[in-house]
Design a protein around this motif. Structure first.
Motif, PDB file in Angstrom:
ATOM      1  N   GLN A  87       0.819  -1.198   0.000  1.00 39.96           N
ATOM      2  CA  GLN A  87       0.000   0.000   0.000  1.00 39.96           C
ATOM      3  C   GLN A  87       0.861   1.259   0.000  1.00 39.96           C
ATOM      4  OE1 GLN A  87      -3.577  -2.055   2.622  1.00 39.96           O
ATOM      5  NE2 GLN A  87      -2.714  -0.129   3.269  1.00 39.96           N
ATOM      6  N   THR A 108     -13.280   6.853  -5.323  1.00 40.54           N
ATOM      7  CA  THR A 108     -11.853   6.533  -5.156  1.00 40.54           C
ATOM      8  C   THR A 108     -11.218   6.041  -6.453  1.00 40.54           C
ATOM      9  OG1 THR A 108     -12.384   4.293  -4.369  1.00 40.54           O
ATOM     10  CG2 THR A 108     -12.096   6.014  -2.707  1.00 40.54           C
ATOM     11  N   ARG A 145      -2.328   3.272  -2.450  1.00 43.32           N
ATOM     12  CA  ARG A 145      -3.751   2.954  -2.425  1.00 43.32           C
ATOM     13  C   ARG A 145      -3.978   1.710  -1.586  1.00 43.32           C
ATOM     14  NH1 ARG A 145      -6.909   5.347  -6.048  1.00 43.32           N
ATOM     15  NH2 ARG A 145      -8.305   3.607  -6.376  1.00 43.32           N
ATOM     16  N   SER A 146      -4.955   1.765  -0.722  1.00 41.19           N
ATOM     17  CA  SER A 146      -5.272   0.642   0.146  1.00 41.19           C
ATOM     18  C   SER A 146      -6.335  -0.243  -0.496  1.00 41.19           C
ATOM     19  CB  SER A 146      -5.777   1.166   1.500  1.00 41.19           C
ATOM     20  OG  SER A 146      -6.314   0.126   2.270  1.00 41.19           O
ATOM     21  N   ARG A 147      -6.356  -1.497  -0.091  1.00 36.36           N
ATOM     22  CA  ARG A 147      -7.404  -2.408  -0.534  1.00 36.36           C
ATOM     23  C   ARG A 147      -8.426  -2.625   0.575  1.00 36.36           C
ATOM     24  NH1 ARG A 147      -5.595  -7.289  -1.025  1.00 36.36           N
ATOM     25  NH2 ARG A 147      -7.313  -8.005  -2.343  1.00 36.36           N
ATOM     26  N   ARG A 172      -8.825   3.002   1.977  1.00 36.52           N
ATOM     27  CA  ARG A 172      -9.242   3.555   0.678  1.00 36.52           C
ATOM     28  C   ARG A 172     -10.292   4.645   0.865  1.00 36.52           C
ATOM     29  NH1 ARG A 172      -9.705   1.505  -4.753  1.00 36.52           N
ATOM     30  NH2 ARG A 172      -7.882   0.287  -4.182  1.00 36.52           N
TER      31      ARG A 172
END
Length: 339
Positions: A56, A311, A61-63, A120
């Protein structure tokens, strides 16, 4: 404590470079089949799990999507979470669910946690009526969508149900059944949903030519069964007991129903009861509960989809939207007294 296995360990065992291991994990089609098989065998042997946090940081970007609700003890919010999780999984994301327990301070702590984890985005049912926690969170630049709340005074997306219409549906049903003296077990007055349902109830009374004094309000500190039982005890102690009660949610209504049962008061013959949310337990109660249905799973899914839409287009202007769903009255035995 066992030492964690890193990508360098996999590269050493497989006899390849770190870059090759990275390609096998992230772009397997770019690696020859034999080399790929050797790397995957090393991963399996060593039990390597890639660091999602490191990924990340590199990708920015995060999941993970955050979901902060008022009360995970309320099946309504469990259904909201189900809908959000379904939409998130379809997009390859996970959901971190947190419970503010209707506490502004806990809400602030969880929002700080979400910021630290660089989620996110966040789906949020606010507990803080002042809006201060939202203002503080907005400074982090993390997108969020309000759930079960209209985005009043904000520019963010929101998904909610028309609670004014829902309150009117409940009380109009009771007035049409012949009731002229009603109670509203309202929950914490600081919550917008509670106030909107009260507004709808008063509107329905006004339509019938009845004044606000026809509605005796019984506020509670929480929106749970225990608070409903307490409100039921107070209702029993009134010198002039109303003939019907509208509750701000089903848990309160189930608590009132328990209090009436314990006191030998018949429902619906001595007291009609209407709840709100139409949780699964409403239909399964000893006296099946009339309730205003909110499409909770749909709300969660729509909110997650709005957040994903925002997003995925971070580099282009996003048009925020307010989605307001219509409530539905589900009539059962708890309100079917003959008057």
């Amino acid at each position: 404590m066992a030492q964690s296995v890193g990508i360098k360990d996999v590269a050493r065992v497989a006899g390849v470079s770190v870059g090759t291991v990275s390609n096998v994990i992230n772009r397997p089609d770019t690696v020859a089949a034999g080399t790929r098989a050797r790397v995957l065998s090393a991963i399996d042997r060593l039990g390597y799990v890639r660091s999602e946090s490191a990924r990340q940081l590199r990708a920015g970007r995060s999941r993970i999507m955050g979901l902060l609700v008022l009360d995970m003890g309320n099946p309504f919010f469990v259904d909201v979470a189900r809908g959000a999780e379904r939409a998130a999984r379809a997009a390859g994301l996970g959901v971190m669910v947190c419970n503010s327990a209707q506490s502004p301070s806990e809400e602030a702590e969880y929002l700080s946690l979400f910021a630290e984890q660089r989620v996110r985005g966040v789906l949020l049912t606010p507990a803080d009526a002042t809006g201060r926690t939202i203002e503080a969170f907005r400074r982090h630049g993390i997108p969020f969508v309000l759930v079960d709340r209209v985005a009043e005074g904000t520019t963010e997306c929101s998904v909610s149900v028309d609670d004014v219409a829902g309150g009117a549906l409940a009380v109009r049903h009771l007035v049409d059944a012949g009731h002229r003296s009603l109670a509203y077990v309202s929950g914490p007055p600081g919550l917008h949903q509670v106030r909107d349902r009260r507004t709808g109830a008063l509107n329905a009374l006004a339509e019938a030519g009845l004044g606000p004094d026809s509605l005796h309000e019984l506020p509670t500190e929480r929106l749970d069964v225990a608070a409903g039982r307490d409100a039921g005890a107070r209702l029993l102690g009134l010198a002039r007991r109303p003939t019907a009660v509208f509750c701000a949610n089903d848990l309160l209504a189930l608590g009132v129903l328990q209090a009436m049962y314990a006191a030998g008061v018949g429902v619906p013959d001595d007291l009609a009861i209407v709840g709100y949310d139409d949780i699964e337990f409403a239909a399964a109660a000893a006296v099946p509960l009339t309730s205003v249905r909110q499409p909770a799973v749909t709300m969660g899914a729509l909110a997650a989809e709005l957040l994903l839409e925002e997003t995925e287009t971070m580099d282009t202007p996003h048009e925020h939207r307010r989605v307001v769903l219509a409530p539905e009255l589900v009539v059962r035995r708890s309100s079917l007294s003959a008057r």
